[in-house]
Design a protein around this motif. Sequence first.
Motif, PDB file in Angstrom:
ATOM      1  N   GLU A 249      -0.174  -4.930 -40.060  1.00 58.98           N
ATOM      2  CA  GLU A 249      -1.096  -3.954 -40.554  1.00 58.98           C
ATOM      3  C   GLU A 249      -2.089  -4.477 -41.039  1.00 58.98           C
ATOM      4  N   GLN A 250      -2.014  -5.645 -41.882  1.00 61.43           N
ATOM      5  CA  GLN A 250      -3.228  -6.470 -42.278  1.00 61.43           C
ATOM      6  C   GLN A 250      -4.336  -7.106 -41.245  1.00 61.43           C
ATOM      7  N   LEU A 251      -3.556  -7.400 -40.257  1.00 61.01           N
ATOM      8  CA  LEU A 251      -4.467  -7.953 -39.154  1.00 61.01           C
ATOM      9  C   LEU A 251      -5.118  -6.782 -38.650  1.00 61.01           C
ATOM     10  N   VAL A 293      -2.346  -3.036 -33.371  1.00 63.00           N
ATOM     11  CA  VAL A 293      -1.360  -4.099 -33.600  1.00 63.00           C
ATOM     12  C   VAL A 293       0.031  -3.796 -33.577  1.00 63.00           C
ATOM     13  N   THR A 294       0.897  -4.090 -32.690  1.00 63.79           N
ATOM     14  CA  THR A 294       2.325  -3.770 -32.954  1.00 63.79           C
ATOM     15  C   THR A 294       3.218  -4.715 -33.438  1.00 63.79           C
ATOM     16  N   ALA A 295       4.045  -4.522 -34.478  1.00 62.25           N
ATOM     17  CA  ALA A 295       5.000  -5.361 -34.977  1.00 62.25           C
ATOM     18  C   ALA A 295       6.019  -5.459 -34.046  1.00 62.25           C
ATOM     19  N   LEU A 296       6.467  -6.476 -33.362  1.00 66.51           N
ATOM     20  CA  LEU A 296       7.697  -6.421 -32.555  1.00 66.51           C
ATOM     21  C   LEU A 296       8.810  -6.417 -33.061  1.00 66.51           C
ATOM     22  N   SER A 297       8.806  -6.737 -34.394  1.00 66.34           N
ATOM     23  CA  SER A 297      10.173  -6.842 -35.426  1.00 66.34           C
ATOM     24  C   SER A 297      10.680  -5.249 -35.393  1.00 66.34           C
ATOM     25  N   THR A 298       9.747  -4.460 -35.664  1.00 63.74           N
ATOM     26  CA  THR A 298      10.120  -3.132 -36.057  1.00 63.74           C
ATOM     27  C   THR A 298       9.495  -2.005 -34.836  1.00 63.74           C
TER      28      THR A 298
END
Length: 319
Positions: A249-251, A293-298
Motif C-alpha cells: 500500500e505504501q508503494l 500494487v497487489t500484495a501477493l501474500s493476501t
Amino acid sequence: MTAYPSVGALSAPLVEALIRDAATLRLGVETTATGATIVDGGINVRGGLEAGRRIIEICLGGLGHANFVADNGFGRWRTALQITTADPVIACLGSQYAGWSLSEGEFFALGSGPARALWAKEELFGELGYKDEAQAAALVLETDKRPPDSLVSYIAKECGVAEDKLTLILTPTTSLAGSVQVVGRVLEVALHKAHALHFPLERIVDGTGLAPVPPPAADFLGGMGRTNDAVLYGGEIALYVEGPEDEAEQLANGLPSSTSRDHGRPFGEIFAGYNYDFYACDAGLFSPAVVTVTALSTGKSFSAGAFEPELVEKSFRGA
C-alpha cells in the motif's frame, strides 16, 4: 552474480529480424568500415510504429512484449501500448532503462537496451547482482545524429565484443518509432521510481503497463513533451509484489506522478521552466499517472493516482 537469463542472447534474434525486415519497416541499415551495424530508426528514413514496437522488445532484452491495443480513455487518441514482461526488474532496469550516457564532441545520447548489461558499470547492476556475457551487443540511442566512428568503437570495446557483433539502433524522439519506444517505458519508469523509494527490487515479481501513443512532434522539445505527457498523465501500471500488505500500500501511494511538486502541467512547460535542464526537474515526476500494487501474500490490491485526459489532449494536439 545471480544467474539471470541473458538479455543479449534473448534479444539477438529480435535484432536480427529487425535488420532483416528493415526495408518493410522503413528503416535504414549501415555497416561501418569496422563492421558495426547502425540502424536508422527515423533520422534519414521514415521508420514507423511497428518498428518502434519491435525496438521496445529489443530494449526489454527479449524478456517482454509490446502490443498496440485499443484504449478509449483519451478521446481521439485511441491507440495505446501495452507492456508485459517475464521478469520486470531485469527487463526494465537491467536492459530498457536509459542509463548509459555517451558523448563525444557535439554528440550526446543516452543508451538503453541489452548492451548495458554487458557494460554493467552503472551502480544499479551491482545492486541487481547481474552482468551479461552475451556474444553480441545491441544498444538503442535516443538521438537524431549518427554517432562518430570512434564512439562506436568505444561502445564495442566497453561491451567486450568485436565491432562486427555490435548493433546501434538510432531513434529520434520526433520519429514514429522514437515516440513509440519512449512511451514503451511506462513500466520501466515505475520500477525506477520504486527503486528510488527503496522498495526491495527482489520483491517485485511481475508487472504490466499501458500508455496512449502520441503523434510525433515536429521538433525534439515537442517530442519530449508529448512522450512524457503520455506516461505522466495517461500511463497506468500494475505491480505484483511479495511482502507485507502495508508495504504494498505504501508503494502504491508513493509511485504516481501526482506525488511530484511538478505534476499538473504539460511536460514541455515544466521543462522550459527549468531552462531546459532535464536534471533540474523533480525526479519523482517520472512515473505513470495511475498505479495498482497487489500484495501477493493476501491478494489485496491498492491503487493511487489519476489520469489527466485534458492535459493529454492539450499535449497531443500541440495546443
